[in-house]
Enzyme design. Sequence first.
Site, PDB file in Angstrom:
ATOM      1  CB  SER A 118      -0.863  -0.019   1.263  1.00  0.00           C
ATOM      2  OG  SER A 118      -1.428   1.239   1.494  1.00  0.00           O
ATOM      3  CE1 TYR A 169      -3.970  -2.651   5.320  1.00  0.00           C
ATOM      4  CE2 TYR A 169      -3.560  -0.283   5.259  1.00  0.00           C
ATOM      5  CZ  TYR A 169      -3.772  -1.482   4.602  1.00  0.00           C
ATOM      6  OH  TYR A 169      -3.770  -1.505   3.237  1.00  0.00           O
ATOM      7  CE  LYS A 226      -1.507  -4.490   3.181  1.00  0.00           C
ATOM      8  NZ  LYS A 226      -1.791  -5.781   2.585  1.00  0.00           N
TER       9      LYS A 226
HETATM   10  C1  UD1 Z   1      -6.751   4.835   3.791  1.00  0.00           C
HETATM   11  C2  UD1 Z   1      -5.715   4.359   4.741  1.00  0.00           C
HETATM   12  C3  UD1 Z   1      -4.634   3.648   3.979  1.00  0.00           C
HETATM   13  C4  UD1 Z   1      -5.228   2.507   3.174  1.00  0.00           C
HETATM   14  C5  UD1 Z   1      -6.304   3.060   2.247  1.00  0.00           C
HETATM   15  C6  UD1 Z   1      -7.019   1.944   1.543  1.00  0.00           C
HETATM   16  C7  UD1 Z   1      -5.829   5.993   6.577  1.00  0.00           C
HETATM   17  C8  UD1 Z   1      -5.092   7.030   7.349  1.00  0.00           C
HETATM   18  N1  UD1 Z   1      -5.188   5.457   5.544  1.00  0.00           N
HETATM   19  O1  UD1 Z   1      -6.188   5.798   2.925  1.00  0.00           O
HETATM   20  O2  UD1 Z   1      -3.681   3.159   4.883  1.00  0.00           O
HETATM   21  O3  UD1 Z   1      -4.228   1.878   2.428  1.00  0.00           O
HETATM   22  O4  UD1 Z   1      -7.266   3.779   3.017  1.00  0.00           O
HETATM   23  O5  UD1 Z   1      -7.828   2.468   0.541  1.00  0.00           O
HETATM   24  O6  UD1 Z   1      -6.957   5.658   6.886  1.00  0.00           O
HETATM   25  N2  UD1 Z   1     -12.323  11.371   3.883  1.00  0.00           N
HETATM   26  C9  UD1 Z   1     -13.302  12.247   4.311  1.00  0.00           C
HETATM   27  N3  UD1 Z   1     -14.418  11.720   4.893  1.00  0.00           N
HETATM   28  C10 UD1 Z   1     -14.613  10.377   5.075  1.00  0.00           C
HETATM   29  C11 UD1 Z   1     -13.605   9.486   4.632  1.00  0.00           C
HETATM   30  C12 UD1 Z   1     -12.471  10.026   4.048  1.00  0.00           C
HETATM   31  O7  UD1 Z   1     -13.175  13.465   4.173  1.00  0.00           O
HETATM   32  O8  UD1 Z   1     -15.646   9.986   5.634  1.00  0.00           O
HETATM   33  C13 UD1 Z   1     -11.131  11.914   3.208  1.00  0.00           C
HETATM   34  C14 UD1 Z   1      -9.827  11.623   3.929  1.00  0.00           C
HETATM   35  O9  UD1 Z   1      -9.542  12.627   4.869  1.00  0.00           O
HETATM   36  C15 UD1 Z   1      -8.833  11.598   2.764  1.00  0.00           C
HETATM   37  C16 UD1 Z   1      -9.668  11.050   1.598  1.00  0.00           C
HETATM   38  O10 UD1 Z   1     -11.020  11.283   1.971  1.00  0.00           O
HETATM   39  O11 UD1 Z   1      -8.418  12.894   2.430  1.00  0.00           O
HETATM   40  C17 UD1 Z   1      -9.467   9.560   1.351  1.00  0.00           C
HETATM   41  O12 UD1 Z   1      -9.676   8.845   2.552  1.00  0.00           O
HETATM   42  P1  UD1 Z   1      -9.745   7.245   2.600  1.00  0.00           P
HETATM   43  O13 UD1 Z   1     -10.662   6.765   1.552  1.00  0.00           O
HETATM   44  O14 UD1 Z   1     -10.018   6.848   4.016  1.00  0.00           O
HETATM   45  O15 UD1 Z   1      -8.297   6.805   2.165  1.00  0.00           O
HETATM   46  P2  UD1 Z   1      -6.857   7.186   2.766  1.00  0.00           P
HETATM   47  O16 UD1 Z   1      -6.970   7.833   4.090  1.00  0.00           O
HETATM   48  O17 UD1 Z   1      -6.104   7.910   1.710  1.00  0.00           O
END
Ligand code: UD1
Length: 334
Positions: free
Chosen positions: A123, A148, A152
Site C-alpha cells: 500500500s 495496518y 505492510k
Molecule cells: C486509507 C488508509 C490507507 C489505506 C487506504 C485503503 C488511513 C489514514 N489510511 O487511505 O492506509 O491503504 O485507506 O484504501 O486511513 N475522507 C473524508 N471523509 C470520510 C472518509 C475520508 O473526508 O468519511 C477523506 C480523507 O480525509 C482523505 C480522503 O477522503 O483525504 C481519502 O480517505 P480514505 O478513503 O479513508 O483513504 P486514505 O486515508 O487515503
Amino acid sequence: MILVTGGAGYIGSHTVVELLNEGKDVIVIDNFSNSKKQTLDSIKKITNKDFKFYEIDYLDREKLEKVFKENQIDSVINFAGFKAVGESVIKPLDYYINNISGALTLLDVMKKYNVKKFVFSSSATVYGEPEKIPITEDCKIGGTTNPYGTTKLYIEQILKDLYKSDNTWDIVILRYFNPVGSHESGLIGEEPNGIPNNLMPYIVRVASRQLKELSIFGNDYDTKDGTGVRDYIHVVDLAKGHIKALQKLEKDQGLFIYNLGTGNGYSVLDMVKTFEKVTGKKVPYKIAPRREGDIATCYSDPTKAKKELNWEATKTLEDMCKDAWNYIEKNGKK
Ligand code: UD1
C-alpha cells in the site's frame, strides 16, 4: 496454476476475474472473514469459467500444505489480510498475527514446495508522510501511522530479506494507491462491514440514504480547495496490474516494486462533485475536523509500472463513481 489468497475479497475477486479472462488456471483460498461465498458464484457468472476453491485460513499450515500438495502451483498472489486502519489501532495483535504470521506461514509453505513466485499487495501507506509528490518507488518508506500500515511495511521488509537470502525467489511488491469502484457488471464490489471509513464507500452510503451526510475531514489543508488529495484508482485497472506483474515474473528474475496509481490527485470535493454529476444523486456533506493520521496530498508517479510492466490505469474518476454506484444499485441498496 496461480494460487490467490483472499480471492473472495474486494481486490482479490476483481483480480480473479481478470486472471480467468486471461485463461489462467486459478485456485482461490479464503476464510470469508471479510467476504462472502456468493462472490465466488458472481466471479463464475462474470467469466463463465470455473476455478478451484478451498475454504481455509492461511494461518492454518496443515490445510495450506494440503493445497500445495494437491495442486501444481507456479505462483501466488497474496490478498489475504485485515485492512481496516481504525480497527488495527484497537486490535494491533490481531493485525500483526493475521497479516504477518499469515504471510510468513504462506511463504514458508511456498519454500517447502519450491514455489517461489510471489506477488504481494502492499500500500502507498508504507510511504508515511511522503518525501515528495508525486511519489516514486525510491522515496523513503516508514513512519506508518497505524498497525495496518506497519504490517505492510514489515512484510515488505520480510520479502526483501527473503530475496537477499535466496535470489531464486521472484517477487513483485505492488503499492496500491486508493482503490475504488467495482466491476462494470455490478456483480462484485466493495462491501465493508459496518460504517465505512474510506471515502468512496461512505459516499455511496450517503447517496443511497443509508447514512445522513459525509463528514469531510478538514478543508484547511494546503491543497487546491483545502480538502485531502488522493490518487483514486479503479479496482479493475488495479486488478489488471496483477496480470502484468505475473507476466513480469514469467520473464524476469528479481524483486520488483511498483506503484499502482493513476498519477492524478483528486480532492474530496472533486470526488463528491464528480459522483453527484455522474449519478445524479445528492451527497450532503459537512466540514469536520481533520482525521488523525491523514496527510494533505498523496499521489503516485506511475512511470515505473508503465515502463517495466507495460501497465497503466485507463479508467477515469467518472468511471470509478459510475461503477461504485452501479454496484449499489444492482444489489438493491438504493
Ligand atoms: C486509507 C488508509 C490507507 C489505506 C487506504 C485503503 C488511513 C489514514 N489510511 O487511505 O492506509 O491503504 O485507506 O484504501 O486511513 N475522507 C473524508 N471523509 C470520510 C472518509 C475520508 O473526508 O468519511 C477523506 C480523507 O480525509 C482523505 C480522503 O477522503 O483525504 C481519502 O480517505 P480514505 O478513503 O479513508 O483513504 P486514505 O486515508 O487515503
